[in-house]
Write a protein that holds these residues in place. Structure first.
Motif, PDB file in Angstrom:
ATOM      1  N   VAL A  19       5.536  63.688 125.995  1.00  0.00           N
ATOM      2  CA  VAL A  19       4.239  64.105 126.625  1.00  0.00           C
ATOM      3  C   VAL A  19       3.775  65.267 125.683  1.00  0.00           C
ATOM      4  CG1 VAL A  19       2.657  65.367 128.234  1.00  0.00           C
ATOM      5  CG2 VAL A  19       3.960  63.379 128.979  1.00  0.00           C
ATOM      6  N   GLU A  20       4.631  66.236 125.346  1.00  0.00           N
ATOM      7  CA  GLU A  20       4.351  67.195 124.464  1.00  0.00           C
ATOM      8  C   GLU A  20       4.282  66.876 122.926  1.00  0.00           C
ATOM      9  OE1 GLU A  20       6.809  71.057 122.718  1.00  0.00           O
ATOM     10  OE2 GLU A  20       7.322  70.486 124.607  1.00  0.00           O
ATOM     11  N   ALA A  21       4.979  66.100 122.512  1.00  0.00           N
ATOM     12  CA  ALA A  21       4.845  65.557 121.046  1.00  0.00           C
ATOM     13  C   ALA A  21       3.564  64.727 121.142  1.00  0.00           C
ATOM     14  CB  ALA A  21       6.009  64.517 120.741  1.00  0.00           C
ATOM     15  N   LEU A  22       3.164  63.936 121.899  1.00  0.00           N
ATOM     16  CA  LEU A  22       1.969  63.124 121.804  1.00  0.00           C
ATOM     17  C   LEU A  22       0.757  63.855 121.909  1.00  0.00           C
ATOM     18  CD1 LEU A  22       2.697  59.791 123.870  1.00  0.00           C
ATOM     19  CD2 LEU A  22       2.316  60.006 121.358  1.00  0.00           C
ATOM     20  N   SER A  23       0.742  65.191 122.966  1.00  0.00           N
ATOM     21  CA  SER A  23      -0.101  65.869 122.940  1.00  0.00           C
ATOM     22  C   SER A  23      -0.582  66.814 121.573  1.00  0.00           C
ATOM     23  CB  SER A  23       0.084  66.864 123.998  1.00  0.00           C
ATOM     24  OG  SER A  23       0.079  66.352 125.282  1.00  0.00           O
TER      25      SER A  23
ATOM     26  N   GLY B 221      -7.206  63.957 123.069  1.00  0.00           N
ATOM     27  CA  GLY B 221      -6.979  62.923 123.886  1.00  0.00           C
ATOM     28  C   GLY B 221      -7.155  61.485 122.881  1.00  0.00           C
ATOM     29  N   PHE B 222      -7.572  60.352 123.641  1.00  0.00           N
ATOM     30  CA  PHE B 222      -7.734  59.132 123.151  1.00  0.00           C
ATOM     31  C   PHE B 222      -9.008  58.322 123.679  1.00  0.00           C
ATOM     32  CE2 PHE B 222      -6.607  54.539 122.844  1.00  0.00           C
ATOM     33  CZ  PHE B 222      -6.717  54.352 121.276  1.00  0.00           C
ATOM     34  N   ALA B 223      -9.884  58.030 122.966  1.00  0.00           N
ATOM     35  CA  ALA B 223     -11.103  57.400 123.364  1.00  0.00           C
ATOM     36  C   ALA B 223     -10.977  56.692 124.531  1.00  0.00           C
ATOM     37  CB  ALA B 223     -12.030  56.766 122.214  1.00  0.00           C
TER      38      ALA B 223
ATOM     39  N   ASP C 102      -5.675  59.513 127.337  1.00  0.00           N
ATOM     40  CA  ASP C 102      -7.214  59.192 127.338  1.00  0.00           C
ATOM     41  C   ASP C 102      -8.153  60.234 127.281  1.00  0.00           C
ATOM     42  OD1 ASP C 102      -6.983  60.807 129.828  1.00  0.00           O
ATOM     43  OD2 ASP C 102      -7.046  59.289 131.322  1.00  0.00           O
ATOM     44  N   PRO C 103      -9.390  60.025 127.464  1.00  0.00           N
ATOM     45  CA  PRO C 103     -10.138  61.371 126.935  1.00  0.00           C
ATOM     46  C   PRO C 103      -9.991  62.702 127.682  1.00  0.00           C
ATOM     47  CG  PRO C 103     -11.665  59.345 127.417  1.00  0.00           C
ATOM     48  CD  PRO C 103     -10.233  58.903 127.954  1.00  0.00           C
ATOM     49  N   ASP C 104      -9.214  62.726 128.936  1.00  0.00           N
ATOM     50  CA  ASP C 104      -8.635  63.971 129.394  1.00  0.00           C
ATOM     51  C   ASP C 104      -7.404  64.278 128.788  1.00  0.00           C
ATOM     52  OD1 ASP C 104     -10.951  63.768 131.100  1.00  0.00           O
ATOM     53  OD2 ASP C 104      -9.639  62.472 132.511  1.00  0.00           O
ATOM     54  N   GLY C 105      -6.707  63.805 127.866  1.00  0.00           N
ATOM     55  CA  GLY C 105      -5.628  64.399 127.098  1.00  0.00           C
ATOM     56  C   GLY C 105      -4.405  63.156 127.589  1.00  0.00           C
ATOM     57  N   VAL C 106      -3.139  63.819 127.725  1.00  0.00           N
ATOM     58  CA  VAL C 106      -1.889  63.167 127.633  1.00  0.00           C
ATOM     59  C   VAL C 106      -1.071  63.689 128.889  1.00  0.00           C
ATOM     60  CG1 VAL C 106       0.216  62.611 126.438  1.00  0.00           C
ATOM     61  CG2 VAL C 106      -2.154  62.457 125.054  1.00  0.00           C
ATOM     62  N   ARG C 107      -0.728  62.921 129.601  1.00  0.00           N
ATOM     63  CA  ARG C 107      -0.053  63.244 130.605  1.00  0.00           C
ATOM     64  C   ARG C 107       0.853  62.144 131.275  1.00  0.00           C
ATOM     65  NH1 ARG C 107      -4.649  61.504 131.453  1.00  0.00           N
ATOM     66  NH2 ARG C 107      -5.521  60.373 133.085  1.00  0.00           N
ATOM     67  N   VAL C 108       1.919  62.498 132.033  1.00  0.00           N
ATOM     68  CA  VAL C 108       2.875  61.526 132.766  1.00  0.00           C
ATOM     69  C   VAL C 108       1.758  60.872 133.592  1.00  0.00           C
ATOM     70  CG1 VAL C 108       4.729  61.241 134.327  1.00  0.00           C
ATOM     71  CG2 VAL C 108       4.785  63.100 132.654  1.00  0.00           C
TER      72      VAL C 108
ATOM     73  N   LEU D   5      -3.756  53.657 117.739  1.00  0.00           N
ATOM     74  CA  LEU D   5      -2.588  54.681 118.304  1.00  0.00           C
ATOM     75  C   LEU D   5      -1.328  54.607 117.130  1.00  0.00           C
ATOM     76  CD1 LEU D   5      -2.422  53.621 121.857  1.00  0.00           C
ATOM     77  CD2 LEU D   5      -2.933  55.920 121.219  1.00  0.00           C
ATOM     78  N   GLY D   6      -1.451  53.806 116.268  1.00  0.00           N
ATOM     79  CA  GLY D   6      -0.408  53.876 115.190  1.00  0.00           C
ATOM     80  C   GLY D   6       0.046  55.049 114.425  1.00  0.00           C
ATOM     81  N   SER D   7      -1.321  55.759 114.128  1.00  0.00           N
ATOM     82  CA  SER D   7      -1.386  56.908 113.389  1.00  0.00           C
ATOM     83  C   SER D   7      -0.732  58.254 114.303  1.00  0.00           C
ATOM     84  CB  SER D   7      -2.729  57.326 112.977  1.00  0.00           C
ATOM     85  OG  SER D   7      -3.541  57.468 114.028  1.00  0.00           O
ATOM     86  N   ALA D   8      -0.866  58.175 115.611  1.00  0.00           N
ATOM     87  CA  ALA D   8      -0.202  59.042 116.500  1.00  0.00           C
ATOM     88  C   ALA D   8       1.189  58.858 116.473  1.00  0.00           C
ATOM     89  CB  ALA D   8      -0.895  59.040 117.819  1.00  0.00           C
ATOM     90  N   LEU D   9       1.759  57.803 116.532  1.00  0.00           N
ATOM     91  CA  LEU D   9       3.224  57.398 116.353  1.00  0.00           C
ATOM     92  C   LEU D   9       3.873  57.385 115.091  1.00  0.00           C
ATOM     93  CD1 LEU D   9       3.021  54.444 118.995  1.00  0.00           C
ATOM     94  CD2 LEU D   9       3.613  56.794 119.525  1.00  0.00           C
ATOM     95  N   SER D  10       3.075  57.390 114.134  1.00  0.00           N
ATOM     96  CA  SER D  10       3.811  57.711 112.856  1.00  0.00           C
ATOM     97  C   SER D  10       3.810  59.007 112.114  1.00  0.00           C
ATOM     98  CB  SER D  10       3.589  56.653 111.907  1.00  0.00           C
ATOM     99  OG  SER D  10       2.090  56.478 111.687  1.00  0.00           O
TER     100      SER D  10
END
Length: 95
Positions: free
Chosen positions: A9-13, A19-21, A37-43, A90-95
């Motif tokens: 969660v920390e890394a993706l944030s 967030g993500f559209a 999502d648009p509100d951010g990243v969370r568990v 999302l690929g750019s967020a993961l690479s």
């Protein structure tokens, strides 16, 4: 909740600071899931427009830049449920 999920969660944030559209779910097998999502990243484990599923080693490797998300998908280590276009965003967020 596992330490792996907390760290993910920390890394993706950091990678998705705005967030993500759409709504995306990252499922880390045997660990849990994360919502972006648009509100951010969370568990979370809510319904999503696109779901990416991988084992812990694959997911960690993608976050560290050691595993290419496209190659992980092509080799079956990353599974995608939903529109491929959203997954590619999302690929750019993961690479």
């Amino acid at each position: 909740m596992s330490d792996l999920i907390d760290k993910a969660v920390e890394a993706l944030s950091k990678r998705l600071p705005d967030g993500f559209a759409s709504t995306a779910k990252f499922v880390i097998e045997d660990e849990g899931s994360i919502i972006a999502d648009p509100d951010g990243v969370r568990v979370g484990d809510a319904p999503a427009d696109v779901t990416l599923t991988a084992d812990a080693d694959t997911f960690i490797g993608m976050l560290k830049g050691e595993v290419n998300p496209t190659m992980a998908f092509m080799s079956g280590r990353l599974k995608i449920d939903g529109p491929m276009g959203l997954a590619m965003q999302l690929g750019s967020a993961l690479s």
